[in-house]
Design a protein around this motif. Sequence first.
Motif, PDB file in Angstrom:
ATOM      1  N   ARG A   1       1.002  -1.199   0.042  1.00 54.05           N
ATOM      2  CA  ARG A   1       0.058   0.128  -0.012  1.00 54.05           C
ATOM      3  C   ARG A   1       0.825   1.250   0.037  1.00 54.05           C
ATOM      4  O   ARG A   1       0.701   2.243  -0.685  1.00 54.05           O
TER       5      ARG A   1
ATOM      6  N   GLU B   1       0.928   4.227  -2.962  1.00 54.81           N
ATOM      7  CA  GLU B   1       0.933   5.642  -2.555  1.00 54.81           C
ATOM      8  C   GLU B   1       1.969   6.561  -3.320  1.00 54.81           C
ATOM      9  O   GLU B   1       1.844   7.450  -3.459  1.00 54.81           O
ATOM     10  N   GLY B   2       3.164   5.721  -3.323  1.00 54.09           N
ATOM     11  CA  GLY B   2       4.210   6.435  -3.725  1.00 54.09           C
ATOM     12  C   GLY B   2       4.738   6.470  -5.241  1.00 54.09           C
ATOM     13  O   GLY B   2       5.401   7.421  -5.791  1.00 54.09           O
ATOM     14  N   THR B   3       4.092   5.469  -5.901  1.00 50.71           N
ATOM     15  CA  THR B   3       4.274   5.633  -7.417  1.00 50.71           C
ATOM     16  C   THR B   3       3.848   6.641  -8.200  1.00 50.71           C
ATOM     17  O   THR B   3       2.650   6.874  -7.673  1.00 50.71           O
ATOM     18  N   ALA B   4       4.450   7.122  -9.423  1.00 55.64           N
ATOM     19  CA  ALA B   4       3.848   8.120 -10.142  1.00 55.64           C
ATOM     20  C   ALA B   4       3.445   7.283 -11.560  1.00 55.64           C
ATOM     21  O   ALA B   4       2.962   8.066 -12.362  1.00 55.64           O
TER      22      ALA B   4
ATOM     23  N   ARG C   1       0.638   1.619 -10.051  1.00 56.56           N
ATOM     24  CA  ARG C   1      -0.358   1.762  -8.945  1.00 56.56           C
ATOM     25  C   ARG C   1      -1.120   0.988  -8.929  1.00 56.56           C
ATOM     26  O   ARG C   1      -1.613   0.138  -7.960  1.00 56.56           O
ATOM     27  N   ASN C   2      -1.884   0.610 -10.112  1.00 57.52           N
ATOM     28  CA  ASN C   2      -2.923  -0.175 -10.209  1.00 57.52           C
ATOM     29  C   ASN C   2      -2.575  -1.801  -9.850  1.00 57.52           C
ATOM     30  O   ASN C   2      -3.280  -2.511  -9.237  1.00 57.52           O
TER      31      ASN C   2
ATOM     32  N   LEU D   1      -2.033  -2.032  -6.038  1.00 56.58           N
ATOM     33  CA  LEU D   1      -3.195  -2.111  -5.293  1.00 56.58           C
ATOM     34  C   LEU D   1      -3.749  -3.566  -5.526  1.00 56.58           C
ATOM     35  O   LEU D   1      -4.381  -3.984  -4.741  1.00 56.58           O
TER      36      LEU D   1
ATOM     37  N   VAL E   1      -9.537   2.767  -1.414  1.00 57.99           N
ATOM     38  CA  VAL E   1      -9.223   1.729  -2.575  1.00 57.99           C
ATOM     39  C   VAL E   1      -8.603   0.482  -2.245  1.00 57.99           C
ATOM     40  O   VAL E   1      -8.848  -0.383  -2.401  1.00 57.99           O
ATOM     41  N   SER E   2      -7.622   0.847  -1.342  1.00 52.39           N
ATOM     42  CA  SER E   2      -6.519  -0.071  -0.956  1.00 52.39           C
ATOM     43  C   SER E   2      -7.544  -1.232   0.191  1.00 52.39           C
ATOM     44  O   SER E   2      -6.833  -2.270   0.281  1.00 52.39           O
TER      45      SER E   2
ATOM     46  N   LEU F   1     -11.616  -3.619  -7.613  1.00 55.66           N
ATOM     47  CA  LEU F   1     -10.675  -2.945  -8.001  1.00 55.66           C
ATOM     48  C   LEU F   1     -10.647  -3.047  -9.662  1.00 55.66           C
ATOM     49  O   LEU F   1     -10.355  -1.907 -10.327  1.00 55.66           O
TER      50      LEU F   1
ATOM     51  N   ILE G   1     -10.953  -0.356 -12.521  1.00 59.44           N
ATOM     52  CA  ILE G   1      -9.886   0.081 -13.300  1.00 59.44           C
ATOM     53  C   ILE G   1     -10.187  -0.016 -14.850  1.00 59.44           C
ATOM     54  O   ILE G   1     -10.060   0.812 -15.687  1.00 59.44           O
TER      55      ILE G   1
ATOM     56  N   ALA H   1      -0.716  11.620  -8.824  1.00 63.96           N
ATOM     57  CA  ALA H   1      -0.045  10.813  -7.586  1.00 63.96           C
ATOM     58  C   ALA H   1      -0.763  10.993  -6.364  1.00 63.96           C
ATOM     59  O   ALA H   1      -1.712  11.880  -6.065  1.00 63.96           O
ATOM     60  N   SER H   2      -0.683  10.124  -5.433  1.00 64.51           N
ATOM     61  CA  SER H   2      -1.392  10.283  -4.139  1.00 64.51           C
ATOM     62  C   SER H   2      -1.326  11.752  -3.351  1.00 64.51           C
ATOM     63  O   SER H   2      -0.165  12.241  -3.550  1.00 64.51           O
TER      64      SER H   2
ATOM     65  N   GLN I   1       1.857  12.926  -1.210  1.00 59.83           N
ATOM     66  CA  GLN I   1       3.041  13.492  -1.970  1.00 59.83           C
ATOM     67  C   GLN I   1       2.656  14.999  -2.344  1.00 59.83           C
ATOM     68  O   GLN I   1       3.745  15.534  -2.862  1.00 59.83           O
TER      69      GLN I   1
END
Lengths: 421, 131
Positions: free
Chosen positions: A393, A397-400, A405-406, A409, B18-19, B26, B30, B53-54, B57
């Motif tokens: 998780r 959160e960290g990937t761009a 990310r998909n 997750l 979502v997590s 999911l 998507i 991005a989240s 950040q």
Amino acid sequence: MTASAAEGGVGLLLRELAPQVLGAVARRSDDFAAAEDAVQEALIAAASRWPAEGVPRNPRGWLYHVALRRLTDQVRSEVARRRREDAIASEVWAEWAFVPPPDVDPGADQDDTLTLLFMCCHPALTPSSAIALTLRAVGGLTTAEIASAFLVPEATMAQRISRAKQSIKTSDVPFSLPSAGERESRLAQVLQVLYLVFNEGYTTSAGPDLHRVDLSGEAIRLGRLLRVLLPADREVAALLALMLLTDARRGARTGPMGELIPLDEQDRSLWNRGLIAEGTGLVTEALTEGPAGWYAIQAAVAAVHDEAPSAEQTDWPQILALYDVLKDVSDNPMLALNHAVAAAMVHGPAAGLELLDGLDRDRRLAGHYRLDAVRGHLLERAGNRAGALAHYRAAAEGTASLPERNYLLTKAARLAASKDT
Amino acid sequence: MRYMLMMHAPRGTGEFQVSDWAPQDLKAHIDFMARLNRELTGKGELVAAEGLASPGQARVVRAAKDGVPAVTDGPFPEAKEFLAGFWIVEVDRAERAYEIAAKASSAPGPGGTPLIIPIEVRQVMSGPPEV
């Protein structure tokens, strides 16, 4: 032949001829930026005329002639402007009045193309400028094509290219091959630019737009060209091998909805055997005699993966041995992560996790999502579900990267769901 | 006319976490978003679509007096919603932009139930009119 096939054929021919013609023109001119503009105009003229009128008998001579004409026109108008401005008659243009007829072939001087590559990948340029200029001047792509490949507006890309040429001008880079002492580090720059182009294409290949130039294919084409120019250089062979062996898996790398499919879940029947055979041959060559370089070891790892009939049959001890060697060649922290994965595959997850603990102190990796992703993966293998979930998780959160990310997750969701069964 | 469709996701609560979703939910979500983008591309309406991005950040930047960027965490950790992504579409009328927004809003969540995500629709300013 259909019209579009004719255009495709002309496009490829033009891209092959572009560096040869530019090399010949740049040798005659002391203004690289103007020479480059003139050749680009000649290429655009050819792209619009040849599909309809047919390819001239001497296409290289035609382009050379038209580019020199353009350059002469530029010099003339520049002289005229100066005349108007300060009434000084200059005969500079007379030097340019001689333009050879279109049937004169300037020939393909291989050193010219090599000189061009060194110039476009000069350390005075930022990586993004070097990439753009290389694709235009050596790759023969138009500004519009490069812009659409990188998904930026054409005006932005045009500016990037003109700033690159400005940097070359202000840093007084001569149009000549680097000295023997400089050569190795300059070649490393060229290899890096090609590898960046390749990766850009490889990681953004999900786009639905078929008209986008295939950057990975273009990097491979330029890699082949460089290999022809420097057939004895082992790192050149290794880079080409690495690109071929990676590109071979492209068809299996994403699912129908663009989702990422990791190496161990890919349908290996979709891998391109021809590219793998070619790449493996090059790796063998790159690994003979002397210590192996960075690209050679990376390519060797890719070859071991590509040759495994299934994920389970992967020769992990050999990959681990290769990463052990690579550790001495480069202290790239991303490679250290791959090293930890290989160690886990051979000696069990605890061995990999121990290596990761050592990487926690590396400031270049601190808080990097890849560290979380790998740790999650190894914790999952070690049976630590809660730890794995938390790190997956955190990595998501960290990937761009959206597909990544998909993917992360989904990994977390599967792991969380498996708890109930 | 160009419109920007901004998806404001409620921050990490309940069904928007979502997590915590099941894998099939999911995947359905998507795939829904990928299909929507394909449909818009196919109709020639899509100008851009980006996921951000989240929010963890995100940073807020202000110019300090000496021109050095002053960077703080942000935007607003206590905010209930954050911008998760956006589309820019080119359509003939505002109603079509609303239709697209409504479709995006209905993206499936846990159990396949539409999430009804709030989508802010704003027209993008254009150049001067031709004379």
